[in-house]
Design a protein around this motif. Sequence first.
Motif, PDB file in Angstrom:
ATOM      1  N   UNK A   1      12.331  -6.487  -5.751  1.00 28.65           N
ATOM      2  CA  UNK A   1      11.396  -5.588  -5.063  1.00 28.65           C
ATOM      3  C   UNK A   1      11.124  -4.344  -5.894  1.00 28.65           C
ATOM      4  N   UNK A   2      12.203  -3.720  -6.386  1.00 30.56           N
ATOM      5  CA  UNK A   2      12.029  -2.478  -7.136  1.00 30.56           C
ATOM      6  C   UNK A   2      11.205  -2.712  -8.398  1.00 30.56           C
ATOM      7  N   UNK A   3      11.474  -3.804  -9.096  1.00 29.99           N
ATOM      8  CA  UNK A   3      10.717  -4.101 -10.314  1.00 29.99           C
ATOM      9  C   UNK A   3       9.234  -4.279 -10.013  1.00 29.99           C
ATOM     10  N   UNK A   4       8.921  -4.998  -8.962  1.00 27.99           N
ATOM     11  CA  UNK A   4       7.523  -5.239  -8.617  1.00 27.99           C
ATOM     12  C   UNK A   4       6.843  -3.968  -8.114  1.00 27.99           C
ATOM     13  N   UNK A   5       7.531  -3.215  -7.275  1.00 27.39           N
ATOM     14  CA  UNK A   5       6.947  -1.967  -6.767  1.00 27.39           C
ATOM     15  C   UNK A   5       6.750  -0.952  -7.891  1.00 27.39           C
ATOM     16  N   UNK A   6       7.650  -0.937  -8.863  1.00 33.27           N
ATOM     17  CA  UNK A   6       7.476  -0.061 -10.031  1.00 33.27           C
ATOM     18  C   UNK A   6       6.279  -0.508 -10.865  1.00 33.27           C
TER      19      UNK A   6
ATOM     20  N   UNK B   1       7.624   4.015  -4.515  1.00 34.82           N
ATOM     21  CA  UNK B   1       8.637   3.636  -3.535  1.00 34.82           C
ATOM     22  C   UNK B   1       9.966   3.374  -4.233  1.00 34.82           C
ATOM     23  N   UNK B   2      11.044   3.843  -3.613  1.00 33.53           N
ATOM     24  CA  UNK B   2      12.401   3.558  -4.088  1.00 33.53           C
ATOM     25  C   UNK B   2      13.090   2.704  -3.028  1.00 33.53           C
ATOM     26  N   UNK B   3      13.496   1.503  -3.404  1.00 34.23           N
ATOM     27  CA  UNK B   3      14.188   0.604  -2.483  1.00 34.23           C
ATOM     28  C   UNK B   3      15.648   1.039  -2.413  1.00 34.23           C
ATOM     29  N   UNK B   4      16.100   1.392  -1.226  1.00 28.21           N
ATOM     30  CA  UNK B   4      17.467   1.881  -1.039  1.00 28.21           C
ATOM     31  C   UNK B   4      18.453   0.748  -0.792  1.00 28.21           C
ATOM     32  N   UNK B   5      17.999  -0.290  -0.120  1.00 27.27           N
ATOM     33  CA  UNK B   5      18.902  -1.395   0.158  1.00 27.27           C
ATOM     34  C   UNK B   5      18.227  -2.470   0.975  1.00 27.27           C
ATOM     35  N   UNK B   6      18.835  -3.625   0.950  1.00 25.70           N
ATOM     36  CA  UNK B   6      18.370  -4.783   1.697  1.00 25.70           C
ATOM     37  C   UNK B   6      19.526  -5.233   2.577  1.00 25.70           C
ATOM     38  N   UNK B   7      19.235  -5.556   3.821  1.00 29.30           N
ATOM     39  CA  UNK B   7      20.269  -6.061   4.715  1.00 29.30           C
ATOM     40  C   UNK B   7      19.740  -7.295   5.422  1.00 29.30           C
ATOM     41  N   UNK B   8      20.380  -8.418   5.173  1.00 29.90           N
ATOM     42  CA  UNK B   8      20.013  -9.661   5.845  1.00 29.90           C
ATOM     43  C   UNK B   8      20.829  -9.725   7.123  1.00 29.90           C
TER      44      UNK B   8
END
Length: 84
Positions: free
Chosen positions: A58-63, A69-76
């Motif tokens: 996500x971070x690579x694509x959003x960058x 946007x800064x992705x802080x975390x993912x929670x499944x």
Amino acid sequence: RWNLKDLRQFQFQLAEPEETVREVAEAAMRQSVAEHPLDYVLSGAGRADIEQQVRTRMQALLDAYGSGVAVQGIEIAKTDPPER
């Protein structure tokens, strides 16, 4: 979870920034899940690994989009098999 790291980019670089974040998250999740056996994904054993892969993608694509946007975390929260 995500937050803004550059308000100007967030407001002006993307037409619909919040929708873009959702779509990027879904694409990253699908790609990460597709790389693992279904049993590994559904068992929860690989949850932390998949969460990290999704965050990184996500971070690579959003960058690349210049989203601000800064992705802080993912929670499944839970994993369910696809419906037929």
